[in-house]
Design a protein around this motif. Sequence first.
Motif, PDB file in Angstrom:
ATOM      1  N   ASN A   8       0.832  -1.214   0.000  1.00  0.00           N
ATOM      2  CA  ASN A   8       0.000   0.000   0.000  1.00  0.00           C
ATOM      3  C   ASN A   8       0.857   1.251   0.000  1.00  0.00           C
ATOM      4  N   PHE A   9       1.938   1.229   0.770  1.00  0.00           N
ATOM      5  CA  PHE A   9       2.849   2.369   0.830  1.00  0.00           C
ATOM      6  C   PHE A   9       3.391   2.673  -0.566  1.00  0.00           C
ATOM      7  N   LYS A  16       5.386   0.500  -8.442  1.00  0.00           N
ATOM      8  CA  LYS A  16       4.974  -0.901  -8.533  1.00  0.00           C
ATOM      9  C   LYS A  16       5.613  -1.695  -7.383  1.00  0.00           C
ATOM     10  N   PRO A  17       4.803  -2.426  -6.610  1.00  0.00           N
ATOM     11  CA  PRO A  17       5.332  -3.151  -5.452  1.00  0.00           C
ATOM     12  C   PRO A  17       5.953  -4.504  -5.812  1.00  0.00           C
ATOM     13  N   THR A  18       7.179  -4.479  -6.319  1.00  0.00           N
ATOM     14  CA  THR A  18       7.891  -5.720  -6.623  1.00  0.00           C
ATOM     15  C   THR A  18       8.366  -6.356  -5.312  1.00  0.00           C
ATOM     16  N   LEU A  59      15.711   4.164  -6.633  1.00  0.00           N
ATOM     17  CA  LEU A  59      14.356   4.415  -7.140  1.00  0.00           C
ATOM     18  C   LEU A  59      13.534   5.170  -6.101  1.00  0.00           C
ATOM     19  N   LEU A  60      13.598   4.735  -4.859  1.00  0.00           N
ATOM     20  CA  LEU A  60      12.832   5.397  -3.791  1.00  0.00           C
ATOM     21  C   LEU A  60      13.286   6.844  -3.606  1.00  0.00           C
TER      22      LEU A  60
END
Length: 142
Positions: A8-9, A16-18, A59-60
């Motif tokens: 969700n974060f 995209k939550p890989t 990326l973050l």
Amino acid sequence: MSYSVEENFLISRSIKPTPNRVLVVRELLRATHPISLGDLEELLGYTMDKASIFRVLELLSEKEVTHVIEDGSRSLKYELCHSEGHHDASDQHPHFYCERCGTVYCLDDVTIPAIPLPAGYQVKSTNFMFKGICPKCSEGIS
């Protein structure tokens, strides 16, 4: 479909939550202070190589989801942003680097004073670092 807190974060920040991203964000959410790439590698039980962790951190950072802190120890530290979306004034806070134990602490309740810059400069982030001995390490020192 039910998502984890980490998923969700990431989704809320259009990422995209890989699996690798979820693992790194999980550790950053658990952290009580900014942590290094090496700390993350150890916390993840060496299940991810440093290059993979670094790519997630880059990326973050690029997406303004983390702050990258230069504490003078030659090791960058990372912490998640508290604000939604882009870095904002509520996310700017000083840090304290303990020269004895090497821990970086967030000083969330300390305000960074506004410093007027010459025309044309646009601040994207602020790195305000205090250095010394933390309360835990100074116990017993007179």
